[in-house]
Design an enzyme around this catalytic site. Structure first.
Site, PDB file in Angstrom:
ATOM      1  N   HIS A   2      -9.478  -1.492  18.607  1.00 36.53           N
ATOM      2  CA  HIS A   2      -9.060  -0.202  18.055  1.00 36.53           C
ATOM      3  C   HIS A   2     -10.300   0.519  17.530  1.00 36.53           C
ATOM      4  CE1 HIS A   2      -6.439   2.770  16.383  1.00 36.53           C
ATOM      5  NE2 HIS A   2      -6.721   2.477  15.136  1.00 36.53           N
ATOM      6  N   GLY A  61       1.659   4.517   3.719  1.00 37.73           N
ATOM      7  CA  GLY A  61       2.753   3.782   3.078  1.00 37.73           C
ATOM      8  C   GLY A  61       3.926   4.684   2.724  1.00 37.73           C
ATOM      9  N   ASP A  77       2.102  -1.291  -4.672  1.00 33.09           N
ATOM     10  CA  ASP A  77       0.727  -0.815  -4.811  1.00 33.09           C
ATOM     11  C   ASP A  77       0.148  -1.396  -6.091  1.00 33.09           C
ATOM     12  OD1 ASP A  77      -0.854   1.647  -3.279  1.00 33.09           O
ATOM     13  OD2 ASP A  77      -1.602   1.275  -5.310  1.00 33.09           O
ATOM     14  N   GLY A 125       0.848  -1.190   0.000  1.00 36.61           N
ATOM     15  CA  GLY A 125       0.000   0.000   0.000  1.00 36.61           C
ATOM     16  C   GLY A 125       0.878   1.231   0.000  1.00 36.61           C
ATOM     17  N   SER A 126       0.704   2.067  -1.033  1.00 37.01           N
ATOM     18  CA  SER A 126       1.591   3.238  -1.187  1.00 37.01           C
ATOM     19  C   SER A 126       0.847   4.556  -1.033  1.00 37.01           C
ATOM     20  CB  SER A 126       2.268   3.198  -2.563  1.00 37.01           C
ATOM     21  OG  SER A 126       3.017   2.027  -2.705  1.00 37.01           O
ATOM     22  N   GLY A 127      -0.183   4.550  -0.200  1.00 36.67           N
ATOM     23  CA  GLY A 127      -0.927   5.783   0.055  1.00 36.67           C
ATOM     24  C   GLY A 127      -0.192   6.667   1.045  1.00 36.67           C
ATOM     25  N   ASN A 128      -0.964   7.476   1.788  1.00 36.47           N
ATOM     26  CA  ASN A 128      -0.341   8.411   2.730  1.00 36.47           C
ATOM     27  C   ASN A 128       0.476   7.709   3.811  1.00 36.47           C
ATOM     28  OD1 ASN A 128      -1.262  10.744   1.505  1.00 36.47           O
ATOM     29  ND2 ASN A 128      -3.162  10.805   2.674  1.00 36.47           N
TER      30      ASN A 128
END
Length: 314
Positions: A177, A16, A35, A11-14
């Site tokens: 959580h 990642g 990603d 996962g290469s979002g915020n």
């Protein structure tokens, strides 16, 4: 020359991207940034490597859309999944992200069965459970990032209340959580002095601490409401790095994480936030706190919430 650890970020979002930046700055290991969206991990990897040259980091970062590149990873952090959007029910989110997590788990099992895995994807307590069951990895090598983040929020609010450095604050947050998490004032201290004792000294009040506990429970929601188009990512990433570093460096830190319980706290086969010791073998032990009847009731209620969420995927 000692070979760097191999750390894969799914996962290469915020989160990642922030993870990759922190790993590079701390030089914890070489990074594979994965990603499904073509170009995104490759572009971020290039940008991050260029940032690394300014910081003097020689860490290698590879962006990829191919799971094969995670082969032989020492550690994997998973952020892949959809964030909850307006109008989307919790059940919808669970259904979509469970599908994503099953795909990730199958590839972790295929390419990196010896890795230490940290899950960040929400709903966290369900997603880390799916990862364990679908990957077949040992339960001491699969944990969820939860309590470190929740405790960091509790720490900040307590530091502000008592007007002290965050370095003086140690807090404890147990349970799922979510809204039913259990911040424990009795196990939280300022320079070793428990919060209830500080209240007796007149340095705060029960009412103020209760407000802080409520704010901690809604810590993620408060940020979502302010951002409007996303959720927290700096603090979640920093929390996962703390866990990762304890594993890679065998620091044996005691951190609150979503751990697979097998009878501890009276819980069987569920992931719930509890203090654990993390070292080079993964989870070395679960620390079982003595809870009062009131604390146990709150903890059990939180566990019940996790159990109900798990039922939706069975």
């Amino acid at each position: 020359m000692k070979q760097n650890a191999k750390i894969s970020l799914i996962g290469s979002g915020n989160i990642g991207g922030t993870l990759a930046h922190l790993i590079s700055l701390r030089e914890l290991g070489d990074i594979v940034l994965f990603d499904v969206t073509e170009g995104v991990p490759q572009g971020k990897a290039l940008d991050l490597m260029q940032a690394g040259t300014i910081a003097g980091s020689d860490i290698k970062i590879k962006g990829t859309n191919d799971y094969k590149d995670i082969e032989g990873s020492d550690a994997i952090i998973i952020t892949a999944g959809l964030p909850r959007k307006p109008g989307m029910s919790r059940e919808d989110l669970i259904s979509i992200n469970t599908g994503i997590m099953k795909t990730v788990a199958a590839n972790v099992k295929k390419y990196a069965p010896d890795a230490f895995v940290i899950v960040i994807t929400n709903p966290l307590d369900v997603m880390v459970y799916v990862m364990l069951k679908e990957s077949g990895l040992p339960h001491n090598k699969v944990i969820g990032m939860a309590g470190v983040l929740d405790s960091s929020r509790f720490n900040l609010f307590l530091a502000e209340e008592f007007k002290v450095s965050v370095n003086n604050v140690n807090s404890m947050v147990l349970g799922g959580h979510g809204d039913a998490m259990v911040p424990l004032a009795r196990y939280s201290t300022i320079s070793g002095v428990p919060i209830p004792d500080l209240i007796k000294m007149g340095l705060s009040s029960n009412e103020n601490i209760e407000k802080i506990i409520d704010r901690t429970r809604n810590g993620g929601g408060e940020i979502v409401a302010l951002l409007k188009t996303g959720s927290a990512y700096y603090a979640p990433a920093a929390s996962a790095i703390e866990m990762l570093e304890s594993y890679l460096k065998d620091k044996r830190q005691i951190l609150t994480c979503a751990a697979h319980l097998q009878g501890e706290y009276g819980v069987h086969d569920l992931y719930v936030g509890v203090p654990i010791m993390i070292g080079k073998e993964g989870v070395l032990r679960v620390i079982e706190l003595q809870l009062t009847a009131e604390e146990k009731a709150l903890f059990d209620k939180s566990v019940e919430g996790v159990k109900k969420l798990i039922e939706t995927i069975k």
